[in-house]
Every structure is written in structure tokens, then in C-alpha cells.
Design a protein around this motif. Structure first.
Motif, mmCIF file in Angstrom:
data_model
loop_
_atom_site.group_PDB
_atom_site.id
_atom_site.type_symbol
_atom_site.label_atom_id
_atom_site.label_comp_id
_atom_site.label_asym_id
_atom_site.label_seq_id
_atom_site.Cartn_x
_atom_site.Cartn_y
_atom_site.Cartn_z
ATOM 1 N N UNK A 1 -12.571 13.940 18.247
ATOM 2 C CA UNK A 1 -11.923 15.164 18.567
ATOM 3 C C UNK A 1 -10.248 14.722 18.779
ATOM 4 N N UNK A 2 -10.208 13.795 19.659
ATOM 5 C CA UNK A 2 -8.852 13.401 19.848
ATOM 6 C C UNK A 2 -8.084 12.943 18.883
ATOM 7 N N UNK A 3 -8.784 11.978 18.119
ATOM 8 C CA UNK A 3 -8.278 11.259 17.026
ATOM 9 C C UNK A 3 -7.691 12.495 15.875
ATOM 10 N N UNK A 4 -8.456 13.384 15.640
ATOM 11 C CA UNK A 4 -8.305 14.373 14.856
ATOM 12 C C UNK A 4 -6.966 15.137 15.213
ATOM 13 N N UNK A 5 -6.943 15.333 16.688
ATOM 14 C CA UNK A 5 -6.063 16.322 17.041
ATOM 15 C C UNK A 5 -4.628 15.467 17.194
ATOM 16 N N UNK A 6 -4.598 14.127 17.145
ATOM 17 C CA UNK A 6 -3.583 13.321 17.374
ATOM 18 C C UNK A 6 -2.329 13.896 16.389
ATOM 19 N N UNK A 7 -2.402 13.991 15.023
ATOM 20 C CA UNK A 7 -1.335 14.198 14.271
ATOM 21 C C UNK A 7 -0.538 15.459 14.592
#
Lengths: 437, 272, 292
Positions: free
Chosen positions: C106-112
Motif C-alpha cells: 500500500x505504501x509503495x503504490x501510494x508513493x508516486x
């Protein structure tokens, strides 16, 4: 409701407040508070946001040292938004005492009413000699008897070549030095020879030529075929047979795959990363090449494609705001003259000085790209002198883009651009009857 | 429902795909300019910190330190102003129940429907009159008038029980004391979320500084980064290093407040 | 003074600062914008204005550039909204069935979403570059033909959408994921006990329960799509031949590069009208559906 550990809203508020105060204080400390009393403050605006800004800043520092009663402060604004911000600030009375304008933007600024006549600077003792400038430029800058500013430089569009690729294609002089293509045949020949599907040194294809800013690329061909923007009575003449012929050449380049499809600003990028042999661009792009240390480049006039040589050019003009008080006016004139006198230093940043005497200086002749581009001055044209310059050029750019992308034929595209440009001219005449008696 | 182990890998792969550009940026920021955009090698040939050195030198060409400072000042001042004004307003409307408060709230929420872009031109004209163009306040002050904070805090405060506040009043607590010592702490998480949202929006805002700022020294990071592209020729290494520096504070803020952010992001979504 | 009166007075005092801001920076601009849209304002000419009635609006409706911008905006919305819905939901479903590392994903996908638009655009401009870019390099290495990502008028908008999707879809996934997690397990277990297959469970149980959140995503994404600006501005400058210049960029350039503030204001009101029209339509459709 769950309690959230040690989270404290008061702490958060305090933290944000402290950060605000710290950053605000630091800003104020760095940007403000440099005012030294007793000196006349002159604000100088321009769009030199590239490496040229560094050179200009150095010249200003020298001026400030030599003139202890004046302090010139430079403000840089990117050209893309420069004219709007200058116009608004100028009409607010907030604007600069001195500003740079491209020659073709002056008609617009003149209408805004804050450009002053500087013809007095070319008379009397200590004057800037008007005969030291090209008559074409001086005529362009004179409007209804007023001289709108002192030209600092002339920046023609010219040809940049990659020396290694020239040599590889056999473009060498008798003594083994690389030489640039001079005419249509040589130009096309070099494109063919330098377009290499698989260059072992490159990850991908090497191109002989690439479009940079296609609108300007087209404009540098216009004078070669005798094309113009406007006719004598100020009506659009974009679809003249001469312009169509010039555009047909670019169409051919695109159609025959002699250049990659035009892509925003990336023709230049390909050139500077050694994947393109030749581009046409302004002399000011030299500043970017000067900071690279692994590219061997050569500047030359645009090859003669049409029946006569020619290219498009423009000038950075030093303008003084209208209605300054005597002290500011005197200081401003002193600074403008200083810049003009030191235009050789400015030339080093990638410019051709407007003053003929400076161009004849042996020091200038040593600057290879600048002096090669300067050879084109007798055959150059400037963009049209009209207050609606931006909208006018937009129509032309669209037409050129459609053709080089293969969406439209040159005649149809220029016909359309001409109709639209003429409509803009007529709208402007309607909205500003005072300028069109 | 059965769970597939392979799905785990697929999702991790997708997650990595989403962060791959960050890794690319990180490596590219340590490459020499001529090497930066060569697609054939992701890792730098020789690690080179010259981009970061250039940033720390604060060149005339790109005064990145000043852009950073401008961004911090504008974003924190905006955040402070927004949470202060919004919490006071929400408090007055929902807790003190001022007469006409709900009409005012309705008006505020109503204006939230107007797209922000509609305000751009008139604000330019107004800020020019107020002599605020080309100052940080041209960005800070209009942001403080936005309705989102008032709307968000009002709906949150309305859901709070009134018992504690009533007891405090009986104990002789004044209204400002009540706001500061009771209501504000109760709203802590939702104010923190508002603060993070406001900060991110202000930090990443592009069109407003592009329109209202004039001098390069008054730029914030996003317009500064865009300037690299518009000025003569893009220096990609420098651009990418600056982008990383510009993103770092947000990633940190996000990781710290992750729970609040995701909770309230979904709360606003699920209420509809 | 009674306690109640005191409460009222204090309340109004606390309300005033915000109301002052609201008046100056919200109410006045709306009025000014309305006024601007019916005048020809020349800021260069010391701000002189001339009343022209509805001419700015009728000019816009006759302006080829306006319709091109409307088309570009529409194209963006039509491509972007379904992409966000499908990709966002798919990724949320994927994350929901993860055994481990869900928070991490979830964090990775939200990063951009944390990246600003200028950084995103400059990065992707290089990804997309025809000759020298990363994508085409990969495609050609794999033996394919380079794709004219940004140089072809039909391809440019899908490319802008692709970048926007990477940039913003994380937020959607997070919202949908939370909604998924709030579906009571008993519903799904009951369906499974009744012998429903996974895709049936998804179609008959999960999807209907997700409807409110998907509707929310649909509405907000559509509205933000109408307001697209920075992505195309940085990536393509609105090109090629204006294929990606949306309404906001058209308005921006009309006002701030072309100096025509009155005309720009009229365009922004037309944009508002489109968004409002969409909202009303959407609400109507919903009402009809619910009545059935």
C-alpha cells in the motif's frame, strides 16, 4: 475513541509555527536586507535563466564595483512568462528601471506605454555611436521617430555540427579539419551519410539531422526563398509561394525520414548527447555546450537551401522605463552604456554583439561559433514587428508542426495559418483603433 | 475465500514497478550529466555526487536552497493559517452554535464546488491590487480561504460528544480555554490529517506559483524544477537530484502520519 | 450578559477572521471573475476595461482552439476515469488477498502521489522520448518497433493518461482497499458456503458493496480530469499540435501569455458550467436509478 499515544496537537501547532518562523526568517535574511543607503537602486529584469545569467551577473558585479553611487540588482524571469509579468509589473509602477526585451516584443511593450525613447543616448559627448550598429537593426528598433532601446546582441539561428560525425562523413578541408555543409546538396548529402541505423558506439540509431524548435527552423529558411511575414500594409502574407516552397523543404526532410519525428526540445538533447550530427538552433544554445566537456562541435551559417543565403535572428534590446526621475535615468543610461561597451564579455556567453566594432575585434573572431553565426547578419530577417506577435507566431508554429508531422500539406497549412493570423490582425485593429488610424 | 500465494508475488512486483522510477531517479542523481539518460545502464559507472554539490553551492542559475526555503515557508505558513482558521470557524459553528452558522457553512461548502482554476485570473487581478504579486503571501493568503478545512473539521466536531465541554464550562472554564484545552486535543488526529493534506497540496502546487511568482528567487521547488526544463536545455542530473530532495519531506511526513492520512482519505470517500 | 449571549459574541469573534479571508479571496474573486468575463481588460493599458457583454462567451464558442481544448479535456477524462476505476480496483483486490506485506504494498503504490507534477513530467518525458527514451529502448531491445508516445497526435493523450495513472492511482487503490476491508467476512463466508465460485462472490457480493466507494471515485476522478493541467503542460506543452492542450491550459495561456483576461475568465466559467453540468447529470441519473 482510542487515545493516540503521545500525539500532542499543541506540540504539532508549535512545531509548525517554529518552522514557519525559521524559514521565514531565513528567507528574509538571505533575500532582504542588502540595501545600502546612499546608492541609486536600479532594478534590471531579464530572462537570462541559463548559463548566460551567470555571465551577466559577473558584468553587473563589475559595474557595481566601478560605480559606487549605483547599485544594479538583476532579476531573472523565464522567457516563457517574462513578457506578461513585465507588462503587468511595468504598468503597476512596480517594474524595473531597465529591462531586456527581444526586438520583436517591443511593439507590444510600446503599446503598454512604459518604454522610453533613448535616442538622446546616441547624441552628444560620450554617446553610443549609431553608425556602430547595423542599419537593419536600428530601423527595426525605431518607431515613429523614437529609438526603443540599445541592442545588446544579435542572435541568429545557425548550424551546429558534431565534428566527429563531419569527419566520419568525409566533410574535411584539405588540411584535414572538419568543415560544415554549405548548400542544399551538401546538407542532404551529410544527412544521408550521418544517418546510421546501427552505430556500434550508440545504443540506438544515429541521426544526421533533427528539428529543434521547428517554428524557428522554418523561419530561418523563409528569407532564403524570399518569404515574408507581413506585407507593406501589415496584412499577413504567410501563405506566399516563397513560404510554401520553404516549408516544402522541411516537409521533404520529415517525409523522407531524414530527421526523427519532432519531439519537444529533444532534437537539441540528441545533439548534445552525440546522437545527432546537425541541428539548427540559436547562438545562445552555445552556453549549454560550453559546460559539456566531451563534445567536439562546430558552428556554421545555415546551409543555403534556397536561392539566396539567409536566416532568422533577434536581438536582446536594453530598454529604459519611461518617466524615471533624473537620478535614476542618469544611472540607467550609464549602466546601459556600460553593458553595450562590454558586449564582448557578453558574447562569450553565446551571443553575437550588436556593435560592429566589437565584432571586428580580433578577440571576437577567436570565438568560433559566434563569429561563424555572425557571418549571416547581412542576410538575416527579424520576426514581424507587431503587438500581436505571440498569437501570430503561434499560428505559424502550428502550421509548421502540422506539416513536419505529416498531418497537412504545406499550402493548406499556411493558408489556414494565414486566415487565422489575418483574423487576429483584424481583431487587434478593432480593439485598438488608436494604433491603426 | 482462498488466497493464492502467487498473488502475493504479483502484488509485490506491481508495488516494485511503482517505485522503480524512484530507484532510477536515485541512481541517476549520482551519474555524470553525459551518462544520466543512457538507458543501457541503470547503475552509475562511477558514483558522482556533483549534482548534490551543485545544489549545495546554490548556483545563480538554479538557487535550489532558496526554492527549498520558499517551499518550506509557504507550506508551513499556509498549513498554520489553515488549521488555525478552520478549527476556530468549525468551533464557532458546531460547538458555540452561532446563529446563522449553518447557513455560512452551507455557503462555504457550496463554493467548494467551484473549480480552483476559476479563481486564478480574478485572484491575479486582486493580488495585483493588493501589491502581493511576487511575494509568498500571494500563495499563503488565498489558500487560507479554502473551504475544505472548515468542512472537514465541522463534520468531525459535530460528531464529538458535548458532555466533557459542558462539564468544563460548569467548572468555570472560559470559552477560549475550552477551545484550547478540550476541543482542540479531541480533534487532534483530524487536525493532523488536515495539516498533512494542506502541507502536501501547498508543497506540490504548480499552477499558483507559476502564475503569481515572478522572480526566480521567489520560486518554490515545483516551478523551480520546471524551470530547468524551460531554460535553454535541461540538465537532467540536477533536475532529478532536486526532485528527490523536493519529495523527501513529503515521504517522511507521509510515513509518520500514514495512519491518519489513509484513514481520513477513506473516511471522506466512504461517507458519500 | 447571559452565558448564551456571551457564547454568541465569542462565536462571532472567532468566526470573523476566516470570514474576512473568505470574503476577500473567495467571494470577491467570484464576482470579479464574473465581471471580467463580460469585459475586455487590458492590463498593459493601465487596466482599462471595456464592457463587451457576452462577446467573450460567443467568441469562445466560435473559437477553434476552444473546441480543440474541450475535445482534449474530454478525451483525457474518457480515458482516465475507467483506467483509474479498473486499475485502482484491481490493485485493491490484489492487495486485499495478500497474506503478508499488505501495508508495505500500500505504501509503495501510494508513493508516486508524493512526487510533484514537474518532477513527474520531466522524468516521464524521458521515458517516453521517441529516439532516446527508456520505453522505446526496451521495446527495441526486445525486437519491437518504437512507439511514438508523445509525437503522434493520437498516441499523446493515452501517454499523458498512462503517466497520470502511475502518478495518482495509488490514492484510489487505498480508498477501495479500505472499503474492501470493511466488508464483513461473514458475507463472503456465507456465499462460499452456499457454493458460490470466486468470480460469483465478486460479482454478487463484493462489487455491490463497493458501489458507493466506486461511485465516489468516479465522480471525483471525473471532476479532477476536467481540471487537468500540469501533466500535459510539462510532458508535451499541450502538443503535438494541441492534441493534449486541455481547457485549463488554454485558459491559462489565453490569460497569462496572450494577455486576454476577459476571454480567459469566460473560458473558466465555461469550464465550471461543464463540471456543474456533469454533477447535475450524475445526481439525476442516481436519483432515477434509486427510484427504480
Amino acid at each position: 475513541m482510542k487515545r493516540r499515544g503521545s500525539f500532542s496537537i499543541h506540540g504539532l501547532l508549535l512545531g509548525i509555527a517554529v518552522l514557519t518562523l525559521l524559514s521565514g526568517g531565513a528567507r528574509w535574511f538571505i533575500l532582504g536586507g542588502s540595501a545600502v543607503s546612499g546608492r541609486t537602486h536600479i532594478s534590471f529584469w531579464n530572462g537570462f535563466t541559463g548559463p548566460d545569467g551567470i555571465v551577466m551577473l559577473r558584468i553587473i558585479e563589475d559595474f557595481n564595483r566601478q560605480n559606487p553611487d549605483v547599485e544594479v540588482v538583476m532579476q531573472r524571469i523565464p522567457w516563457a512568462t517574462y513578457y506578461n509579468k513585465l507588462t503587468v509589473a511595468g504598468s503597476d509602477g512596480r517594474g524595473p528601471q531597465i529591462f531586456v526585451s527581444h526586438a520583436d516584443a517591443l511593439a507590444r511593450l510600446r503599446r503598454a506605454g512604459f518604454v522610453s525613447d533613448v535616442s538622446a543616448m546616441t547624441q552628444g559627448n560620450n554617446a553610443i555611436e549609431i553608425s556602430d550598429f547595423d542599419p537593419y537593426v536600428m530601423n527595426y528598433l525605431s518607431m515613429e521617430g523614437d529609438l526603443m532601446g540599445i541592442p545588446l546582441d544579435i542572435h541568429p539561428q545557425g548550424l551546429y555540427c558534431n565534428v566527429d560525425m563531419l569527419k566520419a562523413a568525409g566533410f574535411v578541408t584539405d588540411d584535414g579539419k572538419a568543415r560544415a555543409p554549405k548548400d542544399r546538396t551538401e546538407f542532404l548529402d551529410l544527412i544521408r551519410k550521418s544517418t546510421i541505423e546501427k552505430n556500434p558506439k550508440l545504443p540506438e540509431k544515429q541521426w544526421g539531422f533533427a528539428f529543434t524548435y521547428w517554428g524557428a527552423n522554418f523561419r530561418s529558411l523563409m528569407p532564403q526563398f524570399g518569404g515574408r511575414f507581413l506585407d507593406e500594409s501589415g496584412n499577413s502574407e504567410l501563405n506566399s509561394p516563397q513560404n510554401i516552397e520553404a516549408l516544402e523543404f522541411l516537409q521533404m526532410i520529415a517525409k523522407e525520414n531524414m530527421a526523427p519525428p519532432p519531439d519537444n526540445g529533444l532534437g537539441w538533447f540528441g545533439y548534445r548527447t552525440k546522437r545527432v550530427a546537425m541541428v539548427w538552433d540559436g547562438v545562445f544554445m552555445l552556453g549549454d555546450l560550453l559546460r559539456l566537456n566531451d563534445l567536439d562541435y562546430l558552428g556554421a551559417p545555415i546551409p543555403q537551401i534556397g536561392p539566396q543565403p539567409g536566416t532568422v535572428a533577434n536581438s536582446h534590446v536594453l530598454c529604459i522605463k519611461a518617466n524615471l526621475n533624473e537620478k535614476e535615468r542618469e544611472a540607467s543610461e550609464r549602466f546601459v552604456k556600460y553593458l553595450s561597451d562590454h558586449s564582448l564579455e557578453w558574447a562569450a556567453a553565446g551571443q553575437v554583439p550588436a556593435r560592429i566594432s566589437v565584432r571586428n575585434d580580433p578577440e571576437f573572431k577567436k570565438l568560433q561559433v559566434q563569429s561563424a553565426f555572425a557571418e549571416q547578419i547581412p542576410h538575416m530577417i527579424y520576426p514581424p514587428r507587431t503587438p500581436i506577435i505571440f498569437e501570430f507566431m503561434l499560428e505559424l508554429d502550428v502550421a509548421v508542426e502540422k506539416v513536419v508531422r505529416g498531418q497537412m500539406e504545406p499550402k493548406a497549412a499556411l493558408d489556414l495559418a494565414n486566415t487565422n493570423a489575418q483574423a487576429i490582425i483584424e481583431r487587434d485593429r478593432r480593439e485598438h483603433p488608436e494604433d491603426n488610424p | 475465500m482462498r488466497k493464492y500465494a502467487s498473488l502475493n508475488y504479483v502484488m509485490v512486483a506491481i508495488g516494485l514497478l511503482f517505485v522503480a522510477p524512484f530507484a532510477f531517479m536515485f541512481f541517476a542523481s549520482f551519474k555524470r550529466e553525459a551518462e544520466v539518460l543512457r538507458p543501457e545502464a541503470i547503475l552509475p559507472k562511477a558514483w558522482d555526487a556533483s549534482n548534490y554539490e551543485a545544489i549545495s553551492r546554490n548556483s545563480v542559475e538554479a538557487p535550489i536552497n532558496i526554492w527549498f526555503l520558499n517551499s518550506v515557508f509557504i507550506a508551513t505558513a499556509t498549513t498554520l493559517l489553515v488549521i488555525t482558521l478552520a478549527s476556530l470557524t468549525a468551533f464557532a459553528i458546531t460547538r458555540l452554535k452561532v446563529r446563522g452558522g449553518n447557513i455560512i457553512l452551507g455557503l462555504i461548502v457550496g463554493t467548494m464546488m467551484i473549480p480552483a482554476q476559476l479563481f486564478l485570473i480574478p485572484l491575479y487581478v486582486i493580488l495585483r491590487r493588493l501589491h502581493l504579486l511576487d511575494t509568498p503571501y500571494a500563495m499563503i493568503l488565498p489558500s487560507a480561504a479554502g473551504g475544505f478545512g472548515v468542512f472537514m473539521l465541522s463534520s468531525f466536531m459535530r460528531s464529538l460528544p458535548t458532555a466533557i465541554e459542558e462539564a468544563a464550562l460548569l467548572d468555570g472554564c472560559t470559552l477560549p480555554q475550552m477551545f484550547w484545552k478540550i476541543t482542540l486535543p479531541l480533534c487532534g488526529p483530524s487536525i493532523a490529517t488536515l495539516a498533512v493534506f494542506t502541507f502536501i497540496a501547498s508543497w506540490n502546487d504548480y499552477i499558483t506559483p507559476l502564475t503569481f511568482m515572478e522572480s526566480v528567487t521567489n520560486y518554490t521547488l515545483p516551478v523551480g524544477i520546471a524551470l530547468f526544463q524551460s531554460s535553454y536545455s535541461t540538465q537532467y542530473g540536477l533536475t532529478i537530484a532536486t526532485s528527490l530532495i523536493a519529495t523527501a519531506p513529503l515521504v517522511i511526513a507521509f510515513l509518520v502520519f500514514q495512519k491518519q492520512i489513509i484513514e481520513s482519505m477513506t473516511a471522506s470517500g466512504l461517507k458519500e | 450578559m447571559t452565558a448564551r449571549a456571551k457564547q454568541q459574541v465569542t462565536g462571532w469573534i472567532l468566526l470573523l477572521p476566516y470570514l474576512a479571508f473568505f470574503a476577500i479571496f473567495v467571494v470577491v474573486p467570484v464576482i470579479v471573475s464574473g465581471w471580467l468575463s463580460v469585459v475586455q481588460l487590458d492590463l498593459a493599458n493601465a487596466g482599462a476595461s471595456k464592457f463587451v457583454g457576452l462577446q467573450n462567451y460567443s467568441d469562445a464558442l466560435k473559437d477553434n482552439f476552444f473546441w480543440m481544448a474541450t475535445q482534449a479535456t474530454g478525451k483525457y477524462a474518457i480515458l482516465m476515469v475507467p483506467s483509474v476505476l479498473i486499475v485502482g480496483t484491481a490493485m485493491a483486490l490484489g492487495m486485499n488477498s495478500m497474506k503478508r506485506g499488505r501495508d508495505m504494498a500500500r505504501t509503495l503504490i501510494y508513493l508516486p502521489s508524493m512526487l510533484n507534477v514537474a518532477a513527474t513530467g520531466i522524468l516521464w518525458q524521458w521515458f517516453f522520448n521517441n529516439e532516446f527514451g527508456l520505453f522505446n529502448y526496451g521495446i527495441r531491445q526486445a525486437g519491437g518497433q518504437g512507439v511514438p508516445w508523445l509525437t503522434d497526435a493520437n498516441m499523446a493523450m493515452p501517454s499523458v493518461v498512462l503517466m497520470s495513472l502511475w502518478w495518482t492511482v495509488g490514492g484510489t487503490s487505498v480508498i477501495v482497499l479500505t472499503a474492501l476491508q470493511q466488508i464483513p467476512k461473514v458475507f463472503l463466508e456465507a456465499a462460499a458456503l452456499d457454493g458460490a465460485r470466486n468470480n460469483q462472490i465478486f460479482g454478487r457480493v463484493t462489487l455491490p458493496l463497493l458501489k458507493p466507494v466506486l461511485l465516489f471515485v468516479f465522480v471525483t476522478t471525473t471532476i479532477t480530469s476536467f481540471q487537468m493541467f500540469g501533466q500535459a503542460m510539462i510532458l508535451t506543452g499541450g502538443g503535438p499540435t494541441f492534441a493534449t492542450r486541455g481547457l485549463v491550459q488554454f485558459m491559462f495561456e489565453t490569460a497569462f501569455n496572450g494577455y486576454r483576461f476577459g476571454y480567459g475568465a469566460a473560458i473558466s466559467w465555461l469550464l465550471f458550467a461543464m463540471i456543474a453540468g456533469f454533477s447535475v447529470l450524475q445526481a439525476q441519473v442516481l436519483k432515477v436509478r434509486e427510484a427504480k
